[in-house]
Design an enzyme around this catalytic site. Structure first.
Site, PDB file in Angstrom:
ATOM      1  N   HIS A 135       0.815  -1.254   0.026  1.00 17.89           N
ATOM      2  CA  HIS A 135      -0.015   0.158   0.045  1.00 17.89           C
ATOM      3  C   HIS A 135       0.834   1.137  -0.008  1.00 17.89           C
ATOM      4  O   HIS A 135       2.094   1.415   0.531  1.00 17.89           O
ATOM      5  CB  HIS A 135      -0.856   0.047   1.207  1.00 17.89           C
ATOM      6  CG  HIS A 135      -1.716   0.825   1.210  1.00 17.89           C
ATOM      7  ND1 HIS A 135      -1.657   2.455   1.703  1.00 17.89           N
ATOM      8  CD2 HIS A 135      -3.311   0.914   1.298  1.00 17.89           C
ATOM      9  CE1 HIS A 135      -2.884   2.856   1.779  1.00 17.89           C
ATOM     10  NE2 HIS A 135      -3.896   2.088   1.548  1.00 17.89           N
ATOM     11  N   ASP A 178       3.199  -4.720   7.965  1.00 17.08           N
ATOM     12  CA  ASP A 178       2.073  -3.890   7.844  1.00 17.08           C
ATOM     13  C   ASP A 178       0.741  -4.624   8.013  1.00 17.08           C
ATOM     14  O   ASP A 178       0.267  -5.548   7.296  1.00 17.08           O
ATOM     15  CB  ASP A 178       1.824  -3.202   6.345  1.00 17.08           C
ATOM     16  CG  ASP A 178       0.442  -2.625   6.224  1.00 17.08           C
ATOM     17  OD1 ASP A 178      -0.495  -2.732   6.678  1.00 17.08           O
ATOM     18  OD2 ASP A 178       0.470  -1.872   5.139  1.00 17.08           O
ATOM     19  N   GLN A 232      -4.487  -5.338   7.163  1.00 14.76           N
ATOM     20  CA  GLN A 232      -5.531  -6.319   6.483  1.00 14.76           C
ATOM     21  C   GLN A 232      -5.254  -7.754   7.313  1.00 14.76           C
ATOM     22  O   GLN A 232      -5.881  -8.807   6.795  1.00 14.76           O
ATOM     23  CB  GLN A 232      -5.308  -6.453   5.019  1.00 14.76           C
ATOM     24  CG  GLN A 232      -5.666  -5.117   4.334  1.00 14.76           C
ATOM     25  CD  GLN A 232      -6.882  -4.799   4.329  1.00 14.76           C
ATOM     26  OE1 GLN A 232      -7.942  -5.400   4.886  1.00 14.76           O
ATOM     27  NE2 GLN A 232      -7.041  -3.481   3.731  1.00 14.76           N
ATOM     28  N   LYS A 289     -10.213  -0.905  10.405  1.00 13.71           N
ATOM     29  CA  LYS A 289     -10.476  -2.281   9.640  1.00 13.71           C
ATOM     30  C   LYS A 289     -11.007  -3.528  10.348  1.00 13.71           C
ATOM     31  O   LYS A 289     -11.011  -4.390   9.842  1.00 13.71           O
ATOM     32  CB  LYS A 289      -9.216  -2.412   8.812  1.00 13.71           C
ATOM     33  CG  LYS A 289      -8.892  -1.298   7.853  1.00 13.71           C
ATOM     34  CD  LYS A 289      -7.782  -1.569   6.988  1.00 13.71           C
ATOM     35  CE  LYS A 289      -7.436  -0.542   6.219  1.00 13.71           C
ATOM     36  NZ  LYS A 289      -7.979   0.193   5.132  1.00 13.71           N
ATOM     37  N   CYS A 346      -4.822   2.226  -3.505  1.00 10.53           N
ATOM     38  CA  CYS A 346      -3.520   2.824  -3.035  1.00 10.53           C
ATOM     39  C   CYS A 346      -2.306   1.892  -3.398  1.00 10.53           C
ATOM     40  O   CYS A 346      -1.442   1.813  -2.530  1.00 10.53           O
ATOM     41  CB  CYS A 346      -3.864   3.143  -1.645  1.00 10.53           C
ATOM     42  SG  CYS A 346      -4.769   4.308  -1.382  1.00 10.53           S
TER      43      CYS A 346
HETATM   44  N1  7TS Z   1      -1.830  -0.958   4.408  1.00 15.45           N
HETATM   45  C1  7TS Z   1      -2.669  -1.564   4.026  1.00 15.45           C
HETATM   46  C2  7TS Z   1      -2.392  -2.880   3.572  1.00 15.45           C
HETATM   47  C3  7TS Z   1      -4.074  -1.092   3.713  1.00 15.45           C
HETATM   48  O1  7TS Z   1      -5.029  -1.914   3.417  1.00 15.45           O
HETATM   49  C4  7TS Z   1      -4.320   0.188   4.246  1.00 15.45           C
HETATM   50  C5  7TS Z   1      -5.601   0.748   3.980  1.00 15.45           C
HETATM   51  C6  7TS Z   1      -3.391   0.934   4.792  1.00 15.45           C
HETATM   52  C7  7TS Z   1      -2.065   0.555   4.988  1.00 15.45           C
HETATM   53  C8  7TS Z   1      -3.514   2.240   5.230  1.00 15.45           C
HETATM   54  O2  7TS Z   1      -4.269   2.332   6.319  1.00 15.45           O
HETATM   55  P1  7TS Z   1      -5.136   3.505   7.140  1.00 15.45           P
HETATM   56  O3  7TS Z   1      -5.969   3.061   8.070  1.00 15.45           O
HETATM   57  O4  7TS Z   1      -3.790   4.038   7.691  1.00 15.45           O
HETATM   58  O5  7TS Z   1      -5.600   4.583   5.959  1.00 15.45           O
HETATM   59  N2  7TS Z   1      -6.257   0.359   2.636  1.00 15.45           N
HETATM   60  C9  7TS Z   1      -7.517   0.686   2.114  1.00 15.45           C
HETATM   61  C10 7TS Z   1      -7.978  -0.036   1.058  1.00 15.45           C
HETATM   62  O6  7TS Z   1      -7.685  -0.879   0.412  1.00 15.45           O
HETATM   63  N3  7TS Z   1      -9.035   0.779   0.622  1.00 15.45           N
HETATM   64  O7  7TS Z   1      -8.989   2.013   1.277  1.00 15.45           O
HETATM   65  C11 7TS Z   1      -8.006   1.874   2.370  1.00 15.45           C
END
Ligand code: 7TS
Length: 420
Positions: free
Chosen positions: A137, A214, A217, A240, A378
């Site tokens: 990401h 990371d 997910q 999430k 992303c």
């Molecule tokens: N890493 C992964 C694997 C992610 O899926 C996401 C967000 C992030 C980092 C960033 O997370 P945040 O909570 O700091 O924004 N993924 C997604 C997505 O797949 N669609 O919208 C956000």
């Protein structure tokens, strides 16, 4: 999975998984969209929140709102206890050794930026190399790019195969005496691939290279045990895993966190301030400058309690069956190609339809009440790897059903008719 014959199984059997009962816990799932039942399949972007979490946040503001760690009055003490209890809930959930290893952040993005800025600036030097993968990401690319630019260091990329799996042999080849840090995604948000992170960590540790995972997910789809993984850092987001937005956590090994300089300066992160010198608070407060998202932390603690009560094993079993069912159903649609068919996968079904732009698919499905995500998610370098601008992505959560997948599949068939 449920075996009532042994004592341990009694606890498991209490966690009997009933998706219809679970759905009742999520008020938003009763919503109609374009007069259709909402079919929410954009869980990788963010999950919906159970009433239990919403009520805990509400309860915080109605009965204990107060700033933490500084008041001697009763409200402040109650709020502090609730905030710190959430930290313990996270510690237990990921099996960290100590609660001082859990730092509240705004989410995965901030947690990774914290490590890149603090650990990175202190330890990465000119000519050093940092390894990430081709399926990261942007949150796990850009902070390292910024650091590399500042330090004149180099970002190295683990390639992936056509199934969307990391090529481990290529990873081994990338590791050399210049490698000073590795940061990889545990579960890909665009492909669903579960990466062999334990193997990566074992290999990296032979050369004393720290590894950040990371886990954005991962924590919602897998049983994550930081001691078993032996990762040096783990980043994840509350929203999430059925918690609120604006809150997440960074786990780190104590010896690394202790040696790292603060990320932000301000209240709560200090021990003593004079104009000549400031000494810093102990872990985890050293990294929590300013008034935090207290309600968010409490909401995240509640989300973890909710997930633990359902049982992560039950969630995994349910989501695996959804992934298998949906993969089979969409595979029968002519002109549909699944992007990412790794052997180890969780929660995500990404695909492209011949001659139909993902945004058109998303728009037509929306009229059917189906929320999926279309775009690059992303992960632009990953899209480049597959030579596509975007995918359509259905991503699953504990409350999704096979009937909802049928609605998705019928919606896709309609879309093909419209555009075909
Ligand atoms: N890493 C992964 C694997 C992610 O899926 C996401 C967000 C992030 C980092 C960033 O997370 P945040 O909570 O700091 O924004 N993924 C997604 C997505 O797949 N669609 O919208 C956000």
């Amino acid at each position: 999975m449920i075996n009532t014959e042994t004592e341990t199984a009694v606890t498991v059997s209490k966690k009997y998984f009933d998706v219809n009962k679970i759905r009742e816990d999520f008020p938003i799932l009763r919503k109609k969209v374009h007069n259709k039942n909402l079919v929410y399949l954009d869980n990788a972007a963010t999950t919906q929140k159970p009433e239990f979490v919403i009520n805990k946040i509400n309860e915080y503001y109605t009965t204990m709102n107060s700033n933490i760690h500084r008041g001697v009055h009763a409200l402040s003490q109650t709020a502090t206890e609730a905030y710190e209890r959430a930290r313990i809930q996270i510690k237990q959930f990921i099996n960290a050794l100590g609660k001082n290893q859990i730092i509240f952040t705004r989410g995965t993005t901030e947690a990774i930026n914290l490590v890149a800025s603090s650990y990175g600036r202190a330890n990465i030097k000119e000519g050093d190399e940092i390894i990430i993968s081709h399926m990261e990401h942007h949150s796990n690319i850009v902070p390292w790019q910024l650091l590399c630019k500042e330090k004149n260091a180099k970002l190295r990329i683990i390639p992936i195969n056509d199934n969307g799996e990391l090529i481990f042999k290529e990873f081994e080849k990338l590791v050399n005496e210049k490698t000073k840090f590795i940061s990889v995604v545990y579960v890909s948000n665009s492909l669903g691939t579960i990466n062999p992170v334990k193997r990566i960590i074992n290999y990296a540790h032979q050369f004393n290279i720290p590894v950040l995972l990371d886990g954005a997910q991962a924590v919602n789809h897998l049983k994550v045990d930081v001691q078993d993984l032996d990762c040096d850092f783990l980043a994840f987001s509350g929203h999430k895993i059925y918690g609120p937005t604006g809150i997440g956590a960074l786990y780190g090994k104590v010896e690394l966190l202790d040696a790292m300089p603060p990320y932000m300066g301000g209240g709560d992160m200090i021990s003593k301030v004079t104009f000549e010198e400031t000494t810093y608070n102990e872990l985890p407060h050293k990294f929590e400058a300013g008034t935090p998202d207290i309600a968010g932390a409490i909401g995240l603690g509640a989300a973890i309690e909710y997930v633990s009560n359902i049982g992560i094993e039950n969630i995994i079993e349910h989501e695996t069956s959804l992934l298998e069912y949906s993969t089979k159903q969409v595979s029968e649609i002519p002109g549909l190609k699944i992007i990412g068919d790794a052997k180890e996968k969780a929660g995500v079904l990404s695909f492209v339809l011949e001659n139909i732009h993902p945004h058109d698919i998303g728009t037509l499905l929306d009229f059917e009440g189906v929320a999926i995500r279309t775009g690059h998610h992303c992960t632009q370098p990953l899209m480049q790897r597959f030579n596509i601008p975007a995918t359509s992505r259905a991503s699953f959560a504990m409350y999704n059903t096979k009937e909802e997948i049928d609605v998705l599949v019928n919606g896709l068939k309609k879309t093909i008719k419209v555009f075909g």
